[in-house]
Design a protein around this motif. Structure first.
Motif, PDB file in Angstrom:
ATOM      1  N   UNK A  58       0.810  -1.218   0.000  1.00 33.92           N
ATOM      2  CA  UNK A  58       0.000   0.000   0.000  1.00 33.92           C
ATOM      3  C   UNK A  58       0.842   1.266   0.000  1.00 33.92           C
ATOM      4  N   UNK A  59       1.996   1.231   0.617  1.00 33.36           N
ATOM      5  CA  UNK A  59       2.882   2.401   0.664  1.00 33.36           C
ATOM      6  C   UNK A  59       4.059   2.234  -0.290  1.00 33.36           C
ATOM      7  N   UNK A  60       4.856   1.186  -0.101  1.00 38.43           N
ATOM      8  CA  UNK A  60       6.058   1.021  -0.917  1.00 38.43           C
ATOM      9  C   UNK A  60       5.745   0.693  -2.374  1.00 38.43           C
ATOM     10  N   UNK A 231       0.594  10.804  11.088  1.00 38.45           N
ATOM     11  CA  UNK A 231       0.686  10.040  12.333  1.00 38.45           C
ATOM     12  C   UNK A 231      -0.168   8.781  12.331  1.00 38.45           C
ATOM     13  N   UNK A 232      -1.161   8.689  11.430  1.00 42.21           N
ATOM     14  CA  UNK A 232      -2.008   7.497  11.374  1.00 42.21           C
ATOM     15  C   UNK A 232      -1.598   6.557  10.244  1.00 42.21           C
ATOM     16  N   UNK A 233      -0.496   6.870   9.571  1.00 43.22           N
ATOM     17  CA  UNK A 233      -0.055   6.064   8.430  1.00 43.22           C
ATOM     18  C   UNK A 233       0.509   4.735   8.921  1.00 43.22           C
ATOM     19  N   UNK A 234      -0.007   3.630   8.368  1.00 43.79           N
ATOM     20  CA  UNK A 234       0.332   2.301   8.881  1.00 43.79           C
ATOM     21  C   UNK A 234       1.785   1.921   8.653  1.00 43.79           C
ATOM     22  N   UNK A 235       2.448   2.496   7.644  1.00 46.41           N
ATOM     23  CA  UNK A 235       3.846   2.167   7.371  1.00 46.41           C
ATOM     24  C   UNK A 235       4.798   3.194   7.962  1.00 46.41           C
ATOM     25  N   UNK A 248      10.599   8.808   7.800  1.00 40.22           N
ATOM     26  CA  UNK A 248       9.527   9.737   7.434  1.00 40.22           C
ATOM     27  C   UNK A 248      10.124  10.989   6.790  1.00 40.22           C
ATOM     28  N   UNK A 249      11.196  11.493   7.385  1.00 43.40           N
ATOM     29  CA  UNK A 249      11.865  12.656   6.786  1.00 43.40           C
ATOM     30  C   UNK A 249      12.420  12.290   5.418  1.00 43.40           C
TER      31      UNK A 249
END
Length: 357
Positions: A58-60, A231-235, A248-249
Motif C-alpha cells: 500500500x505504501x512502498x 501520524x495514522x499512516x500504517x507504514x 519519514x523525513x
C-alpha cells in the motif's frame, strides 16, 4: 567496501526466505511491515541477511514509475531492519534499548536488478561492521556497510549508522534536547497537518494518503515545502514515536526531490528512479515543530537528450564496442535539507536516474 562484489555473493551462507524474522527484532508492530526473513553469522565483523520485497504494498508499491521497480526506500528499510536485528542477535544490544539513526546511504548501480517481476524479489545482504563503539563492555554504536544482491549478482550498496541508548540515557538525552519539556507521542498527534497537500502525481504517487508534502512552491532552481506528519499512516508510523522517524523525513525529502525535478527540469516521476541517497542526521525532528524541506536541483548529467545520439545494436543487444558514455543513463542531482526553527535536522544528496521505457 573491502569485499569484492563477486566475492560478497559467493561467500554468503544459505539464506531462508520462507518466513519473516520475529517482528520485535526489527522494532515493528505489524507483521506486514517486516521484510527481513533471515540472519546468518559469518564472523565477528560480518553476517548475512535476507529480505523478501513484495510486488505490491500500500505504501512502498504506490508509485507511478513505469516499468515498475521496487522502491529504493523499501530496499533501504530492509537494510535498516537487517541492522536492527543484527544488533540484537549478534552484538548483545538489549531489547529495551533505544536506537538512534545517524546516517543512511544507498546506491543502486544496476536499476534493472530491482525491476518488479513475476515473483517477490529475494534480497541478499552481506553486512560488514565498519565501526564499533563500546563503553564498559557494552556496544553503544555500530556502523554497517551492506552489499546488496539479487539473483546471484551484486546490484548496489548501502550503509546504516546506529547508536544505542538504555531507556534512562535516552530519556535524559531527549529531555535535554527539549529543554525539559515532556516527550510527546505521535499516537496523540492530530490526524491532519494544516496546509494544502501537493497533488499525488507531482510526487510520483497515486494514493493521496501517501503524500507527505504541503504547500509546495518553486522559485528558480529551488523548491520548498512543509512536511506533513502522517501520524495514522500504517507504514510511516507503524508504532507510536516521540520524534519524527528518519524514514519519514527521508520520504518527504524524496517527494520534494521528485516535485522539484519535474517542475524545474521536466523529469517526470513516471520515468525516474532514485538511484542514490546519502543523508546524515544531526538533530532529532520534533513532532510539534514545522519541518521545512528545501531542495536545490542540479543540471542533467550523462549524455544529452537527443534522438540522434548513436547507439549500435545487434540481435544480442547493444554492441560491446559502442561508446559507454552514450549508453550511460541521464542523471539528475538534487540536494534537500530539512530544518526546524531554522536549524538543520539533516541534509540529503539524491540522484534521480531516467529509466527508459
Amino acid at each position: 567496501m573491502t569485499t569484492a562484489p563477486e566475492a560478497a555473493v559467493q561467500s554468503l551462507p544459505a539464506l531462508d526466505y520462507t518466513r519473516t524474522v520475529d517482528r520485535l527484532l526489527v522494532h515493528r508492530d505489524a507483521l506486514g511491515e517486516v521484510f527481513l526473513t533471515d540472519l546468518q553469522p559469518i564472523d565477528d565483523e560480518n553476517y548475512a541477511a535476507a529480505g523478501q520485497l513484495p510486488r505490491s504494498h500500500a505504501y512502498y508499491g504506490d508509485h507511478l514509475l513505469r516499468p515498475a521497480h521496487h522502491d529504493p526506500l523499501l530496499i533501504l528499510e530492509t537494510c535498516r531492519q537487517a541492522a536492527l536485528a543484527g544488533a540484537h542477535r549478534f552484538f548483545g544490544v538489549p531489547a529495551d534499548n533505544k536506537f538512534i539513526l545517524t546516517h543512511l546511504t544507498l546506491r543502486i548501480d544496476e536499476p534493472q536488478a530491482v525491476f518488479v517481476g513475476s515473483s517477490p524479489l529475494r534480497l541478499a545482504m552481506r553486512v560488514r561492521i565498519s565501526s564499533r563503539r563500546e563503553r564498559a563492555g557494552r556496544v553503544t554504536g555500530l556502523d554497517y556497510e551492506i552489499a546488496l544482491s539479487g539473483g546471484g549478482a551484486v546490484f548496489g550498496t548501502a550503509s546504516v549508522g546506529l547508536r544505542f541508548k538504555d531507556p534512562g540515557g535516552y530519556l535524559t538525552l531527549r529531555l535535554n534536547n527539549r529543554d525539559g519539556m515532556a516527550l510527546p507521542s505521535s499516537a496523540a498527534y492530530p490526524a491532519g497537518t494544516p496546509g494544502a497537500p501537493v497533488a499525488p502525481h507531482l510526487v510520483g504517487r497515486a494514493n493521496p494518503d501517501n503524500v507527505v508534502l504541503l504547500d509546495g512552491v518553486v522559485v528558480g532552481d529551488s523548491a520548498q515545502a512543509l512536511l506533513r506528519i502522517p501520524a495514522r499512516h500504517a507504514s510511516l508510523f507503524d508504532h507510536p514515536q516521540d520524534h519524527l522517524p528518519g524514514m519519514v523525513i527521508a520520504e518527504g525529502a524524496r517527494q520534494l526531490a521528485l516535485f522539484a525535478a519535474l517542475d524545474i527540469r521536466g523529469l517526470s516521476s513516471s520515468k525516474s528512479l532514485l538511484t542514490s541517497l546519502d543523508v546524515r542526521f544531526t538533530r532529532f525532528g520534533e513532532l510539534e515543530d514545522d519541518t521545512v524541506l528545501s531542495a536545490v536541483v542540479g543540471e542533467f548529467g550523462g549524455p544529452p537528450r537527443t534522438a540522434e545520439a548513436p547507439v549500435d545494436y545487434t540481435l544480442g543487444g547493444i554492441l560491446a564496442g559502442a561508446d559507454e558514455d552514450e549508453q550511460r543513463p541521464e542523471e539528475l542531482k538534487v540536494a534537500v535539507e530539512a530544518t526546524q526553527k531554522g536549524e538543520a535536522l539533516c541534509s540529503f544528496a539524491f540522484t534521480l536516474t531516467r529509466i527508459p521505457a
